[in-house]
Motif scaffolding. Structure first.
Motif, PDB file in Angstrom:
ATOM      1  N   ALA A 216       0.808  -1.219   0.000  1.00 46.83           N
ATOM      2  CA  ALA A 216       0.000   0.000   0.000  1.00 46.83           C
ATOM      3  C   ALA A 216       0.839   1.266   0.000  1.00 46.83           C
ATOM      4  O   ALA A 216       0.335   2.346  -0.322  1.00 46.83           O
ATOM      5  CB  ALA A 216      -0.931   0.008   1.213  1.00 46.83           C
ATOM      6  N   ASP A 217       2.119   1.154   0.356  1.00 48.78           N
ATOM      7  CA  ASP A 217       2.933   2.350   0.565  1.00 48.78           C
ATOM      8  C   ASP A 217       4.397   2.046   0.266  1.00 48.78           C
ATOM      9  O   ASP A 217       5.038   1.280   0.991  1.00 48.78           O
ATOM     10  CB  ASP A 217       2.766   2.827   2.006  1.00 48.78           C
ATOM     11  CG  ASP A 217       3.553   4.093   2.313  1.00 48.78           C
ATOM     12  OD1 ASP A 217       4.104   4.700   1.375  1.00 48.78           O
ATOM     13  OD2 ASP A 217       3.608   4.471   3.501  1.00 48.78           O
ATOM     14  N   SER A 218       4.936   2.645  -0.765  1.00 43.29           N
ATOM     15  CA  SER A 218       6.326   2.389  -1.152  1.00 43.29           C
ATOM     16  C   SER A 218       7.301   2.860  -0.081  1.00 43.29           C
ATOM     17  O   SER A 218       8.364   2.261   0.107  1.00 43.29           O
ATOM     18  CB  SER A 218       6.644   3.088  -2.484  1.00 43.29           C
ATOM     19  OG  SER A 218       6.432   4.495  -2.376  1.00 43.29           O
ATOM     20  N   ARG A 219       6.947   3.926   0.645  1.00 43.41           N
ATOM     21  CA  ARG A 219       7.827   4.399   1.723  1.00 43.41           C
ATOM     22  C   ARG A 219       7.893   3.373   2.838  1.00 43.41           C
ATOM     23  O   ARG A 219       8.968   3.104   3.388  1.00 43.41           O
ATOM     24  CB  ARG A 219       7.330   5.736   2.259  1.00 43.41           C
ATOM     25  CG  ARG A 219       8.174   6.275   3.420  1.00 43.41           C
ATOM     26  CD  ARG A 219       7.806   7.714   3.753  1.00 43.41           C
ATOM     27  NE  ARG A 219       8.544   8.148   4.932  1.00 43.41           N
ATOM     28  CZ  ARG A 219       8.092   8.046   6.172  1.00 43.41           C
ATOM     29  NH1 ARG A 219       6.901   7.507   6.399  1.00 43.41           N
ATOM     30  NH2 ARG A 219       8.823   8.460   7.194  1.00 43.41           N
ATOM     31  N   PHE A 220       6.747   2.799   3.194  1.00 45.18           N
ATOM     32  CA  PHE A 220       6.742   1.746   4.213  1.00 45.18           C
ATOM     33  C   PHE A 220       7.600   0.580   3.739  1.00 45.18           C
ATOM     34  O   PHE A 220       8.369  -0.001   4.517  1.00 45.18           O
ATOM     35  CB  PHE A 220       5.312   1.266   4.485  1.00 45.18           C
ATOM     36  CG  PHE A 220       5.216   0.285   5.625  1.00 45.18           C
ATOM     37  CD1 PHE A 220       4.827   0.705   6.882  1.00 45.18           C
ATOM     38  CD2 PHE A 220       5.533  -1.063   5.449  1.00 45.18           C
ATOM     39  CE1 PHE A 220       4.756  -0.197   7.943  1.00 45.18           C
ATOM     40  CE2 PHE A 220       5.462  -1.966   6.498  1.00 45.18           C
ATOM     41  CZ  PHE A 220       5.071  -1.527   7.745  1.00 45.18           C
ATOM     42  N   ALA A 221       7.481   0.205   2.466  1.00 47.35           N
ATOM     43  CA  ALA A 221       8.243  -0.920   1.921  1.00 47.35           C
ATOM     44  C   ALA A 221       9.742  -0.673   2.058  1.00 47.35           C
ATOM     45  O   ALA A 221      10.508  -1.584   2.402  1.00 47.35           O
ATOM     46  CB  ALA A 221       7.874  -1.139   0.463  1.00 47.35           C
ATOM     47  N   GLU A 222      10.161   0.575   1.833  1.00 43.78           N
ATOM     48  CA  GLU A 222      11.590   0.908   1.952  1.00 43.78           C
ATOM     49  C   GLU A 222      12.047   0.826   3.403  1.00 43.78           C
ATOM     50  O   GLU A 222      13.078   0.215   3.709  1.00 43.78           O
ATOM     51  CB  GLU A 222      11.841   2.308   1.397  1.00 43.78           C
ATOM     52  CG  GLU A 222      13.298   2.747   1.501  1.00 43.78           C
ATOM     53  CD  GLU A 222      13.516   4.156   0.989  1.00 43.78           C
ATOM     54  OE1 GLU A 222      14.640   4.663   1.146  1.00 43.78           O
ATOM     55  OE2 GLU A 222      12.558   4.740   0.450  1.00 43.78           O
ATOM     56  N   LEU A 223      11.271   1.424   4.306  1.00 45.31           N
ATOM     57  CA  LEU A 223      11.650   1.421   5.720  1.00 45.31           C
ATOM     58  C   LEU A 223      11.624   0.017   6.307  1.00 45.31           C
ATOM     59  O   LEU A 223      12.443  -0.315   7.171  1.00 45.31           O
ATOM     60  CB  LEU A 223      10.709   2.327   6.513  1.00 45.31           C
ATOM     61  CG  LEU A 223      10.815   3.826   6.217  1.00 45.31           C
ATOM     62  CD1 LEU A 223       9.704   4.592   6.936  1.00 45.31           C
ATOM     63  CD2 LEU A 223      12.177   4.362   6.652  1.00 45.31           C
ATOM     64  N   ALA A 224      10.703  -0.811   5.838  1.00 47.14           N
ATOM     65  CA  ALA A 224      10.562  -2.171   6.373  1.00 47.14           C
ATOM     66  C   ALA A 224      11.779  -3.035   6.081  1.00 47.14           C
ATOM     67  O   ALA A 224      11.972  -4.082   6.714  1.00 47.14           O
ATOM     68  CB  ALA A 224       9.306  -2.826   5.820  1.00 47.14           C
ATOM     69  N   GLN A 225      12.607  -2.616   5.125  1.00 52.78           N
ATOM     70  CA  GLN A 225      13.845  -3.352   4.862  1.00 52.78           C
ATOM     71  C   GLN A 225      14.847  -3.165   6.003  1.00 52.78           C
ATOM     72  O   GLN A 225      15.748  -3.979   6.176  1.00 52.78           O
ATOM     73  CB  GLN A 225      14.471  -2.864   3.556  1.00 52.78           C
ATOM     74  CG  GLN A 225      13.627  -3.089   2.319  1.00 52.78           C
ATOM     75  CD  GLN A 225      14.303  -2.558   1.069  1.00 52.78           C
ATOM     76  OE1 GLN A 225      15.487  -2.845   0.814  1.00 52.78           O
ATOM     77  NE2 GLN A 225      13.583  -1.777   0.284  1.00 52.78           N
ATOM     78  N   HIS A 226      14.681  -2.098   6.771  1.00 55.93           N
ATOM     79  CA  HIS A 226      15.659  -1.755   7.807  1.00 55.93           C
ATOM     80  C   HIS A 226      15.095  -1.809   9.219  1.00 55.93           C
ATOM     81  O   HIS A 226      15.847  -1.959  10.180  1.00 55.93           O
ATOM     82  CB  HIS A 226      16.213  -0.350   7.541  1.00 55.93           C
ATOM     83  CG  HIS A 226      16.697  -0.148   6.138  1.00 55.93           C
ATOM     84  ND1 HIS A 226      17.804  -0.795   5.621  1.00 55.93           N
ATOM     85  CD2 HIS A 226      16.188   0.589   5.117  1.00 55.93           C
ATOM     86  CE1 HIS A 226      17.971  -0.440   4.362  1.00 55.93           C
ATOM     87  NE2 HIS A 226      17.007   0.396   4.035  1.00 55.93           N
ATOM     88  N   PHE A 227      13.767  -1.660   9.354  1.00 62.42           N
ATOM     89  CA  PHE A 227      13.137  -1.683  10.668  1.00 62.42           C
ATOM     90  C   PHE A 227      12.086  -2.774  10.714  1.00 62.42           C
ATOM     91  O   PHE A 227      11.340  -2.968   9.760  1.00 62.42           O
ATOM     92  CB  PHE A 227      12.466  -0.338  10.977  1.00 62.42           C
ATOM     93  CG  PHE A 227      13.417   0.821  10.998  1.00 62.42           C
ATOM     94  CD1 PHE A 227      14.384   0.932  11.986  1.00 62.42           C
ATOM     95  CD2 PHE A 227      13.350   1.805  10.025  1.00 62.42           C
ATOM     96  CE1 PHE A 227      15.259   2.005  12.005  1.00 62.42           C
ATOM     97  CE2 PHE A 227      14.216   2.877  10.034  1.00 62.42           C
ATOM     98  CZ  PHE A 227      15.181   2.979  11.027  1.00 62.42           C
ATOM     99  N   LYS A 228      12.011  -3.454  11.814  1.00 65.13           N
ATOM    100  CA  LYS A 228      11.045  -4.542  11.967  1.00 65.13           C
ATOM    101  C   LYS A 228       9.824  -4.127  12.786  1.00 65.13           C
ATOM    102  O   LYS A 228       8.981  -4.945  13.091  1.00 65.13           O
ATOM    103  CB  LYS A 228      11.722  -5.754  12.644  1.00 65.13           C
ATOM    104  CG  LYS A 228      12.907  -6.304  11.855  1.00 65.13           C
ATOM    105  CD  LYS A 228      12.493  -6.727  10.445  1.00 65.13           C
ATOM    106  CE  LYS A 228      13.679  -7.314   9.696  1.00 65.13           C
ATOM    107  NZ  LYS A 228      13.323  -7.659   8.308  1.00 65.13           N
TER     108      LYS A 228
END
Length: 240
Positions: free
Chosen positions: A8-20
Motif C-alpha cells: 500500500a505504501d512504497s515508503r513503508f516498503a523501503e523502511l521495512a527493509q531496515h526496521f522490523k
C-alpha cells in the motif's frame, strides 16, 4: 500484515527493509493503563524507573541474572499506595493521576478490571471516550491503551512524531496547522485509509523510523542516495 502495508505504501516498503517495527504484546489493560499514565510528558529513563517502582509492589516471582521480577500489582494493591509515596518515588504531578485513576476504577460497579476488559468489545470511539473519563488520560494516551491492550488495531496515537509523518506523507494539506482533536481524527482516518484495519501496527514502524536513534541505523548509502537525488532535482529545476 507487513506485506500488505508495503504493497500500500512504497515508503513503508523501503523502511521495512531496515526496521522490523515494535515488539508488542496484547498487554493486560490495567498494566497498560498505569504504564501510559507514567509516560505522560516523560522520557524513557524516567518512565522505566517509575514502572519498575509500581511493578515492585506486586508479588515477587524470582531472580534472573540479577534482575528481580514481580507480577504487576492488582488494583487492590495499587489502592494502598498514596499520592505522597508516588511523589517520593519521582512521579511528580502524575502521582495524582495514578491514585485518581485507581480510585475511579475501584468505584466501577462491576469492578475496575472487568470494566477495562469490557472495553475490548466496544467501538474505538466509545473506548476512547470511556478512557478519557479517567484522571490524567487524554486522547493520545487513550489511543495508546486502546491499541496495545484493548484490541483496537486501527487506533492511532497522534503525537508530534505521528503528526509529522501524517503532514509529510499522508495529509500534506494539514502542514502548518495546529494539532487539534478534530485534526487528530483526520490523521487517524488517513492512516486507516492507507493501511487498513491494522493501521495502528503500521504506525509503530513509521513511528520508530522517526526517532533520531533509529534514523542513525539506516544505511548511509540510502541517506546519501536521497541527498544526491535532492541535489540532482535542484540542479534540474535551476536548469529549467
Amino acid at each position: 500484515m507487513w506485506h500488505e502495508f508495503a504493497a500500500a505504501d512504497s515508503r513503508f516498503a523501503e523502511l521495512a527493509q531496515h526496521f522490523k517495527g515494535a515488539r508488542v504484546l496484547r498487554q493486560d489493560p490495567l498494566e497498560c493503563l498505569i504504564q501510559f499514565l507514567c509516560s505522560s510528558n516523560n522520557n524513557i529513563s524516567r518512565i522505566t524507573k517509575m514502572v519498575d517502582f509500581v511493578s515492585s509492589l506486586g508479588d515477587y516471582l524470582g531472580n534472573v541474572e540479577g534482575f528481580e521480577f514481580h507480577a504487576f500489582p492488582s488494583l487492590e494493591r495499587l489502592a494502598l499506595v498514596t499520592e505522597q509515596q508516588l511523589r517520593e518515588a519521582g512521579f511528580g504531578y502524575r502521582a495524582k493521576y495514578v491514585t485518581g485513576t485507581v480510585n475511579a476504577l475501584q468505584l466501577k460497579p462491576e469492578g475496575g478490571v472487568i470494566w477495562l476488559e469490557s472495553l475490548r468489545k466496544l467501538q474505538l470511539q466509545m473506548v476512547i471516550d470511556s478512557l478519557c473519563t479517567l484522571p490524567g488520560i487524554g486522547l493520545k494516551v487513550a489511543s495508546c491503551i486502546a491499541l496495545f491492550s484493548l484490541d483496537q488495531h486501527h487506533a492511532i496515537p497522534v503525537d508530534t512524531h505521528v503528526w509529522r509523518i501524517a503532514t509529510t506523507h499522508l495529509v500534506p494539506e494539514l502542514a502548518g496547522s495546529s494539532l487539534t482533536p478534530k485534526l487528530c481524527g483526520r490523521v487517524a482516518d488517513a492512516f486507516v485509509s492507507k493501511y487498513g484495519k491494522y493501521a495502528g501496527w503500521a504506525q509503530t514502524l513509521l513511528f520508530i523510523a522517526e526517532l533520531p536513534s533509529q534514523k542513525a541505523l539506516l544505511p548511509s548509502v540510502t541517506v546519501n542516495e536521497k541527498k544526491s537525488s535532492k541535489k540532482r532535482g535542484s540542479k534540474a529545476q535551476r536548469g529549467n
